[in-house]
Design a protein around this motif. Structure first.
Motif, PDB file in Angstrom:
ATOM      1  N   LYS A   8      15.314  -7.559  29.239  1.00 28.86           N
ATOM      2  CA  LYS A   8      14.886  -8.145  30.502  1.00 28.86           C
ATOM      3  C   LYS A   8      13.505  -8.761  30.328  1.00 28.86           C
ATOM      4  O   LYS A   8      12.610  -8.134  29.776  1.00 28.86           O
ATOM      5  CB  LYS A   8      14.846  -7.081  31.589  1.00 28.86           C
ATOM      6  N   ILE A   9      13.370 -10.007  30.790  1.00 32.23           N
ATOM      7  CA  ILE A   9      12.061 -10.639  30.909  1.00 32.23           C
ATOM      8  C   ILE A   9      11.937 -11.073  32.369  1.00 32.23           C
ATOM      9  O   ILE A   9      12.902 -10.976  33.122  1.00 32.23           O
ATOM     10  CB  ILE A   9      11.880 -11.815  29.913  1.00 32.23           C
ATOM     11  N   ALA A  10      10.788 -11.529  32.765  1.00 35.17           N
ATOM     12  CA  ALA A  10      10.574 -11.853  34.185  1.00 35.17           C
ATOM     13  C   ALA A  10      11.526 -12.931  34.696  1.00 35.17           C
ATOM     14  O   ALA A  10      11.903 -12.925  35.859  1.00 35.17           O
ATOM     15  CB  ALA A  10       9.128 -12.284  34.411  1.00 35.17           C
ATOM     16  N   THR A  11      11.935 -13.845  33.833  1.00 37.56           N
ATOM     17  CA  THR A  11      12.750 -14.972  34.281  1.00 37.56           C
ATOM     18  C   THR A  11      14.242 -14.826  34.013  1.00 37.56           C
ATOM     19  O   THR A  11      15.032 -15.580  34.566  1.00 37.56           O
ATOM     20  CB  THR A  11      12.273 -16.265  33.596  1.00 37.56           C
ATOM     21  N   ARG A  12      14.627 -13.885  33.155  1.00 29.81           N
ATOM     22  CA  ARG A  12      16.043 -13.744  32.765  1.00 29.81           C
ATOM     23  C   ARG A  12      16.363 -12.317  32.363  1.00 29.81           C
ATOM     24  O   ARG A  12      15.487 -11.559  31.991  1.00 29.81           O
ATOM     25  CB  ARG A  12      16.368 -14.638  31.564  1.00 29.81           C
ATOM     26  N   GLN A  13      17.653 -12.039  32.395  1.00 24.53           N
ATOM     27  CA  GLN A  13      18.138 -10.766  31.897  1.00 24.53           C
ATOM     28  C   GLN A  13      19.311 -11.040  30.973  1.00 24.53           C
ATOM     29  O   GLN A  13      20.171 -11.878  31.281  1.00 24.53           O
ATOM     30  CB  GLN A  13      18.566  -9.869  33.050  1.00 24.53           C
ATOM     31  N   PHE A  14      19.346 -10.348  29.840  1.00 24.38           N
ATOM     32  CA  PHE A  14      20.404 -10.523  28.851  1.00 24.38           C
ATOM     33  C   PHE A  14      21.124  -9.197  28.661  1.00 24.38           C
ATOM     34  O   PHE A  14      20.503  -8.131  28.667  1.00 24.38           O
ATOM     35  CB  PHE A  14      19.815 -10.984  27.507  1.00 24.38           C
ATOM     36  N   PHE A  92       9.746 -15.543  18.377  1.00 24.45           N
ATOM     37  CA  PHE A  92      10.503 -15.079  19.544  1.00 24.45           C
ATOM     38  C   PHE A  92      11.271 -13.813  19.200  1.00 24.45           C
ATOM     39  O   PHE A  92      11.494 -12.967  20.058  1.00 24.45           O
ATOM     40  CB  PHE A  92      11.411 -16.180  20.110  1.00 24.45           C
ATOM     41  N   VAL A  93      11.630 -13.637  17.938  1.00 24.58           N
ATOM     42  CA  VAL A  93      12.343 -12.432  17.521  1.00 24.58           C
ATOM     43  C   VAL A  93      11.420 -11.207  17.643  1.00 24.58           C
ATOM     44  O   VAL A  93      11.852 -10.145  18.098  1.00 24.58           O
ATOM     45  CB  VAL A  93      12.892 -12.573  16.082  1.00 24.58           C
ATOM     46  N   ALA A  94      10.137 -11.363  17.286  1.00 23.52           N
ATOM     47  CA  ALA A  94       9.187 -10.272  17.448  1.00 23.52           C
ATOM     48  C   ALA A  94       9.043  -9.892  18.921  1.00 23.52           C
ATOM     49  O   ALA A  94       8.931  -8.713  19.256  1.00 23.52           O
ATOM     50  CB  ALA A  94       7.822 -10.649  16.873  1.00 23.52           C
ATOM     51  N   CYS A  95       9.087 -10.875  19.788  1.00 20.01           N
ATOM     52  CA  CYS A  95       8.997 -10.608  21.232  1.00 20.01           C
ATOM     53  C   CYS A  95      10.205  -9.813  21.711  1.00 20.01           C
ATOM     54  O   CYS A  95      10.083  -8.931  22.563  1.00 20.01           O
ATOM     55  CB  CYS A  95       8.928 -11.918  22.021  1.00 20.01           C
ATOM     56  N   LEU A  96      11.347 -10.092  21.164  1.00 23.95           N
ATOM     57  CA  LEU A  96      12.576  -9.409  21.589  1.00 23.95           C
ATOM     58  C   LEU A  96      12.686  -8.026  20.985  1.00 23.95           C
ATOM     59  O   LEU A  96      13.400  -7.182  21.508  1.00 23.95           O
ATOM     60  CB  LEU A  96      13.804 -10.260  21.234  1.00 23.95           C
ATOM     61  N   GLY A  97      11.962  -7.786  19.908  1.00 23.73           N
ATOM     62  CA  GLY A  97      11.992  -6.484  19.282  1.00 23.73           C
ATOM     63  C   GLY A  97      10.967  -5.531  19.874  1.00 23.73           C
ATOM     64  O   GLY A  97      11.000  -4.339  19.621  1.00 23.73           O
ATOM     65  N   ALA A  98      10.059  -6.068  20.680  1.00 21.84           N
ATOM     66  CA  ALA A  98       8.993  -5.249  21.258  1.00 21.84           C
ATOM     67  C   ALA A  98       9.572  -4.265  22.267  1.00 21.84           C
ATOM     68  O   ALA A  98      10.615  -4.530  22.862  1.00 21.84           O
ATOM     69  CB  ALA A  98       7.954  -6.144  21.928  1.00 21.84           C
ATOM     70  N   GLU A  99       8.854  -3.181  22.450  1.00 22.75           N
ATOM     71  CA  GLU A  99       9.269  -2.206  23.455  1.00 22.75           C
ATOM     72  C   GLU A  99       9.343  -2.896  24.812  1.00 22.75           C
ATOM     73  O   GLU A  99       8.598  -3.829  25.075  1.00 22.75           O
ATOM     74  CB  GLU A  99       8.281  -1.053  23.503  1.00 22.75           C
ATOM     75  N   SER A 100      10.219  -2.431  25.626  1.00 28.79           N
ATOM     76  CA  SER A 100      10.475  -3.076  26.908  1.00 28.79           C
ATOM     77  C   SER A 100       9.217  -3.171  27.767  1.00 28.79           C
ATOM     78  O   SER A 100       8.675  -2.192  28.224  1.00 28.79           O
ATOM     79  CB  SER A 100      11.536  -2.286  27.685  1.00 28.79           C
ATOM     80  N   ARG A 101       8.772  -4.404  27.898  1.00 31.24           N
ATOM     81  CA  ARG A 101       7.688  -4.742  28.826  1.00 31.24           C
ATOM     82  C   ARG A 101       8.242  -5.863  29.652  1.00 31.24           C
ATOM     83  O   ARG A 101       8.556  -6.913  29.109  1.00 31.24           O
ATOM     84  CB  ARG A 101       6.463  -5.277  28.078  1.00 31.24           C
ATOM     85  N   ASP A 102       8.385  -5.697  30.913  1.00 31.92           N
ATOM     86  CA  ASP A 102       8.899  -6.785  31.737  1.00 31.92           C
ATOM     87  C   ASP A 102       7.902  -7.916  31.703  1.00 31.92           C
ATOM     88  O   ASP A 102       6.788  -7.775  32.175  1.00 31.92           O
ATOM     89  CB  ASP A 102       9.137  -6.339  33.187  1.00 31.92           C
ATOM     90  N   GLY A 103       8.343  -9.058  31.075  1.00 29.39           N
ATOM     91  CA  GLY A 103       7.435 -10.175  30.926  1.00 29.39           C
ATOM     92  C   GLY A 103       7.477 -10.992  32.082  1.00 29.39           C
ATOM     93  O   GLY A 103       7.447 -11.898  32.599  1.00 29.39           O
TER      94      GLY A 103
END
Length: 103
Positions: A8-14, A92-103
């Protein structure tokens, strides 16, 4: 069969990480090196960048916009252009691997 972890990021959820990777890889491939990312795509990238393990350093004084530029080994990647005109590349892969922080 294991179930994928939702992203989950602020603009989308996968539904799973692979869907998010595919989404951002397709976005990256829509641009040629040297092109500025559209404002619409930039909203997703700003939300994504907030998940980066070094988000504070990558964002610095603030985000002006994003660009796609050449990277190592004949690849391309996203770069953030900060409000002070400095630039920083990020994975962007590093961002997706990060612990869940709602961006």
């Amino acid at each position: 069969m294991s179930k994928g972890q939702p992203i989950k990021i602020a603009t989308r959820q996968f539904t799973k990480k692979g869907d998010a990777v595919a989404f951002f890889r397709a976005m990256l491939n829509r641009y040629k090196p040297g092109e500025r990312v559209s404002d619409e795509d930039g909203k997703d990238l700003a939300a994504l960048l907030r998940r980066h393990p070094d988000a504070e350093d990558k964002i610095g004084p603030g985000i002006n916009h994003f660009e796609v530029m050449s990277a190592d080994y004949n690849t391309q990647c996203f770069w953030v252009v900060r409000s002070d005109e400095t630039i920083e590349r990020f994975s962007f892969v590093a961002c997706l691997g990060a612990e869940s922080r709602d961006g």
